[in-house]
Design an enzyme around this catalytic site. Sequence first.
Site, PDB file in Angstrom:
ATOM      1  N   GLY A  59       0.831  -1.210   0.000  1.00 29.09           N
ATOM      2  CA  GLY A  59       0.000   0.000   0.000  1.00 29.09           C
ATOM      3  C   GLY A  59       0.863   1.255   0.000  1.00 29.09           C
ATOM      4  O   GLY A  59       0.410   2.315   0.445  1.00 29.09           O
ATOM      5  N   GLY A  60       2.070   1.140  -0.524  1.00 29.15           N
ATOM      6  CA  GLY A  60       3.011   2.277  -0.507  1.00 29.15           C
ATOM      7  C   GLY A  60       2.708   3.335  -1.550  1.00 29.15           C
ATOM      8  O   GLY A  60       3.436   4.325  -1.637  1.00 29.15           O
TER       9      GLY A  60
ATOM     10  N   GLY B 256      -1.492   7.484   0.678  1.00 33.05           N
ATOM     11  CA  GLY B 256      -1.681   7.845   2.082  1.00 33.05           C
ATOM     12  C   GLY B 256      -0.497   7.607   3.002  1.00 33.05           C
ATOM     13  O   GLY B 256       0.629   8.051   2.752  1.00 33.05           O
TER      14      GLY B 256
ATOM     15  N   ASP C 251      -1.738  -8.416  -5.161  1.00 33.24           N
ATOM     16  CA  ASP C 251      -2.866  -8.520  -4.238  1.00 33.24           C
ATOM     17  C   ASP C 251      -2.391  -9.405  -3.085  1.00 33.24           C
ATOM     18  O   ASP C 251      -2.138 -10.596  -3.277  1.00 33.24           O
ATOM     19  CB  ASP C 251      -4.072  -9.143  -4.944  1.00 33.24           C
ATOM     20  CG  ASP C 251      -5.318  -9.092  -4.068  1.00 33.24           C
ATOM     21  OD1 ASP C 251      -5.180  -9.177  -2.820  1.00 33.24           O
ATOM     22  OD2 ASP C 251      -6.420  -8.967  -4.620  1.00 33.24           O
TER      23      ASP C 251
ATOM     24  N   ARG D 187      -3.740 -10.813  -0.775  1.00 34.20           N
ATOM     25  CA  ARG D 187      -4.589 -11.940  -0.361  1.00 34.20           C
ATOM     26  C   ARG D 187      -4.163 -13.239  -1.032  1.00 34.20           C
ATOM     27  O   ARG D 187      -4.597 -14.311  -0.628  1.00 34.20           O
ATOM     28  CB  ARG D 187      -6.051 -11.664  -0.716  1.00 34.20           C
ATOM     29  CG  ARG D 187      -6.669 -10.583   0.123  1.00 34.20           C
ATOM     30  CD  ARG D 187      -8.032 -10.196  -0.380  1.00 34.20           C
ATOM     31  NE  ARG D 187      -7.964  -9.466  -1.636  1.00 34.20           N
ATOM     32  CZ  ARG D 187      -8.985  -8.862  -2.208  1.00 34.20           C
ATOM     33  NH1 ARG D 187     -10.172  -8.899  -1.657  1.00 34.20           N
ATOM     34  NH2 ARG D 187      -8.826  -8.196  -3.337  1.00 34.20           N
TER      35      ARG D 187
ATOM     36  N   SER E  50     -22.271  -7.213   5.383  1.00 34.83           N
ATOM     37  CA  SER E  50     -22.479  -8.424   4.592  1.00 34.83           C
ATOM     38  C   SER E  50     -21.328  -9.402   4.850  1.00 34.83           C
ATOM     39  O   SER E  50     -20.223  -8.983   5.207  1.00 34.83           O
ATOM     40  CB  SER E  50     -22.528  -8.081   3.098  1.00 34.83           C
ATOM     41  OG  SER E  50     -21.239  -7.675   2.679  1.00 34.83           O
TER      42      SER E  50
ATOM     43  N   TYR F 174      -7.995   0.303  17.917  1.00 31.82           N
ATOM     44  CA  TYR F 174      -9.167  -0.501  18.287  1.00 31.82           C
ATOM     45  C   TYR F 174      -8.838  -1.990  18.335  1.00 31.82           C
ATOM     46  O   TYR F 174      -9.697  -2.802  18.647  1.00 31.82           O
ATOM     47  CB  TYR F 174     -10.409  -0.172  17.474  1.00 31.82           C
ATOM     48  CG  TYR F 174     -10.316  -0.064  15.966  1.00 31.82           C
ATOM     49  CD1 TYR F 174      -9.621  -0.973  15.200  1.00 31.82           C
ATOM     50  CD2 TYR F 174     -11.028   0.963  15.315  1.00 31.82           C
ATOM     51  CE1 TYR F 174      -9.607  -0.877  13.821  1.00 31.82           C
ATOM     52  CE2 TYR F 174     -11.015   1.074  13.940  1.00 31.82           C
ATOM     53  CZ  TYR F 174     -10.294   0.148  13.187  1.00 31.82           C
ATOM     54  OH  TYR F 174     -10.280   0.248  11.820  1.00 31.82           O
TER      55      TYR F 174
HETATM   56  P1  NAP Z   1      -5.430   3.879   2.362  1.00 31.90           P
HETATM   57  O1  NAP Z   1      -5.013   5.170   1.785  1.00 31.90           O
HETATM   58  O2  NAP Z   1      -6.850   3.418   2.201  1.00 31.90           O
HETATM   59  O3  NAP Z   1      -4.454   2.800   1.784  1.00 31.90           O
HETATM   60  C1  NAP Z   1      -4.698   1.443   1.770  1.00 31.90           C
HETATM   61  C2  NAP Z   1      -3.649   0.873   0.830  1.00 31.90           C
HETATM   62  O4  NAP Z   1      -3.734  -0.551   0.842  1.00 31.90           O
HETATM   63  C3  NAP Z   1      -3.827   1.340  -0.607  1.00 31.90           C
HETATM   64  O5  NAP Z   1      -2.566   1.768  -1.117  1.00 31.90           O
HETATM   65  C4  NAP Z   1      -4.293   0.080  -1.337  1.00 31.90           C
HETATM   66  O6  NAP Z   1      -3.776   0.075  -2.672  1.00 31.90           O
HETATM   67  C5  NAP Z   1      -3.655  -1.014  -0.489  1.00 31.90           C
HETATM   68  N1  NAP Z   1      -4.409  -2.269  -0.588  1.00 31.90           N
HETATM   69  C6  NAP Z   1      -5.721  -2.450  -0.268  1.00 31.90           C
HETATM   70  N2  NAP Z   1      -6.065  -3.736  -0.539  1.00 31.90           N
HETATM   71  C7  NAP Z   1      -4.945  -4.359  -0.998  1.00 31.90           C
HETATM   72  C8  NAP Z   1      -4.671  -5.691  -1.440  1.00 31.90           C
HETATM   73  N3  NAP Z   1      -5.623  -6.649  -1.454  1.00 31.90           N
HETATM   74  N4  NAP Z   1      -3.408  -5.995  -1.851  1.00 31.90           N
HETATM   75  C9  NAP Z   1      -2.439  -5.028  -1.852  1.00 31.90           C
HETATM   76  N5  NAP Z   1      -2.644  -3.763  -1.446  1.00 31.90           N
HETATM   77  C10 NAP Z   1      -3.883  -3.431  -1.032  1.00 31.90           C
HETATM   78  O7  NAP Z   1      -5.150   3.757   3.940  1.00 31.90           O
HETATM   79  P2  NAP Z   1      -4.338   4.720   4.930  1.00 31.90           P
HETATM   80  O8  NAP Z   1      -5.285   5.671   5.556  1.00 31.90           O
HETATM   81  O9  NAP Z   1      -3.118   5.228   4.233  1.00 31.90           O
HETATM   82  O10 NAP Z   1      -3.942   3.682   6.056  1.00 31.90           O
HETATM   83  C11 NAP Z   1      -2.735   2.968   6.017  1.00 31.90           C
HETATM   84  C12 NAP Z   1      -2.688   2.030   7.208  1.00 31.90           C
HETATM   85  O11 NAP Z   1      -2.872   2.771   8.422  1.00 31.90           O
HETATM   86  C13 NAP Z   1      -3.756   0.961   7.214  1.00 31.90           C
HETATM   87  O12 NAP Z   1      -3.207  -0.232   7.731  1.00 31.90           O
HETATM   88  C14 NAP Z   1      -4.816   1.524   8.142  1.00 31.90           C
HETATM   89  O13 NAP Z   1      -5.614   0.509   8.720  1.00 31.90           O
HETATM   90  C15 NAP Z   1      -3.953   2.223   9.173  1.00 31.90           C
HETATM   91  N6  NAP Z   1      -4.621   3.312   9.914  1.00 31.90           N
HETATM   92  C16 NAP Z   1      -4.852   4.516   9.312  1.00 31.90           C
HETATM   93  C17 NAP Z   1      -5.391   5.576  10.041  1.00 31.90           C
HETATM   94  C18 NAP Z   1      -5.604   6.971   9.416  1.00 31.90           C
HETATM   95  O14 NAP Z   1      -5.901   7.938  10.149  1.00 31.90           O
HETATM   96  N7  NAP Z   1      -5.445   7.151   8.115  1.00 31.90           N
HETATM   97  C19 NAP Z   1      -5.736   5.387  11.394  1.00 31.90           C
HETATM   98  C20 NAP Z   1      -5.519   4.118  11.975  1.00 31.90           C
HETATM   99  C21 NAP Z   1      -4.929   3.101  11.227  1.00 31.90           C
HETATM  100  P3  NAP Z   1      -4.573  -0.603  -3.915  1.00 31.90           P
HETATM  101  O15 NAP Z   1      -5.981  -0.119  -3.863  1.00 31.90           O
HETATM  102  O16 NAP Z   1      -3.777  -0.143  -5.088  1.00 31.90           O
HETATM  103  O17 NAP Z   1      -4.460  -2.091  -3.715  1.00 31.90           O
END
Ligand code: NAP
Length: 298
Positions: free
Chosen positions: A37-38, A41, A87, A89, A127, A169
């Site tokens: 997910g690099g 965000g 992916d 998964r 769901s 959480y």
């Molecule tokens: P984000 O922008 O939604 O990024 C999620 C990333 O994961 C995307 O780059 C997405 O890329 C990738 N991803 C999703 N499904 C994937 C898959 N099946 N295989 C490979 N890559 C996948 O999230 P974020 O806000 O930056 O959060 C980053 C981390 O911080 C997460 O672990 C989140 O739970 C945690 N977090 C964030 C916050 C916050 O305030 N933002 C707070 C608490 C925790 P693709 O769609 O290209 O696959």
Amino acid sequence: MTDETGAPPPGLPAPPPPGVSALPDGTYDGAVVLVTGGGTGLGKAIAAEFARLGADLVIASRKEDRLKAARDELAGLGGRVTAVPCDIRDPDRVAAAFDAAQEAYGLPDVLVNNAAANFPVPAEDMSPNAWRSVVDITLTGTFFMTREFARRHLAARTPGSVIAIGASYAWTGGPGFAHSAAAKAGVRSLVETLAVEWGPYGIQVNGLVPGLMPHEDMTADIRGNLDRARDEAARQPALRVGAPRELGWAATFLASPYARFITGHTLVVDGANWQRRGLVSPRMVTVREQMGRGAFEG
Ligand code: NAP
């Protein structure tokens, strides 16, 4: 809000400006860092801090267009960057991503498990597919990546460092996020289990939890959730939200030579928001009400 003198309290100080590193220049020279997910965000913000310190980066996720845009942006920081579609998964695609990383720069020294999926939904409306999808990405995908990383290091007899991005959480439960909270609790458990299993082989496994760190890539669902609670800064003990680079600085420390005796630990970077309690409990508001949903119709 005012304090006892009638003046507004200052909250926690602002962080240093963007572009400043937390560690000595060149701390990651010659190191390879893989961030899932690099391309977006917080993952991109973490990758940027490793790049500033000299790392070669591999960023991996599903959407190639976003990965390529991020690759070009991160390459501007100095180091080499490779974007690998994956992916997490799918264990075969995970293995292929490690093959691609290894071919580009060598076996990654650091794995940052940042990819996750999340959206708010009352548990009774969730769901089976929504549950499976979030748990598969956030927990199972993290395990597949970490397992592949460790197997390769164990075979090569080399040390490594894993950071799993969690959420607070995992300890408290997350009303409105039953799937993600359960998955992050699993991630936290993996950190504690794997740090012990692989410590003897030189592999560190730590967790890193962001607080509220808004960024331009937030999904509409998560952004909508924030918009419902206006004035987010005033709702934090820090009286401000976090900056994504503050998470990046913590990640570069946890995987650095200066943190070699820290493993099995989860570091929370949230201005103490997760420990917040009041003298008087706030009025209970159901998740449906908070989300503006009507009564459950079945
Ligand atoms: P984000 O922008 O939604 O990024 C999620 C990333 O994961 C995307 O780059 C997405 O890329 C990738 N991803 C999703 N499904 C994937 C898959 N099946 N295989 C490979 N890559 C996948 O999230 P974020 O806000 O930056 O959060 C980053 C981390 O911080 C997460 O672990 C989140 O739970 C945690 N977090 C964030 C916050 C916050 O305030 N933002 C707070 C608490 C925790 P693709 O769609 O290209 O696959």
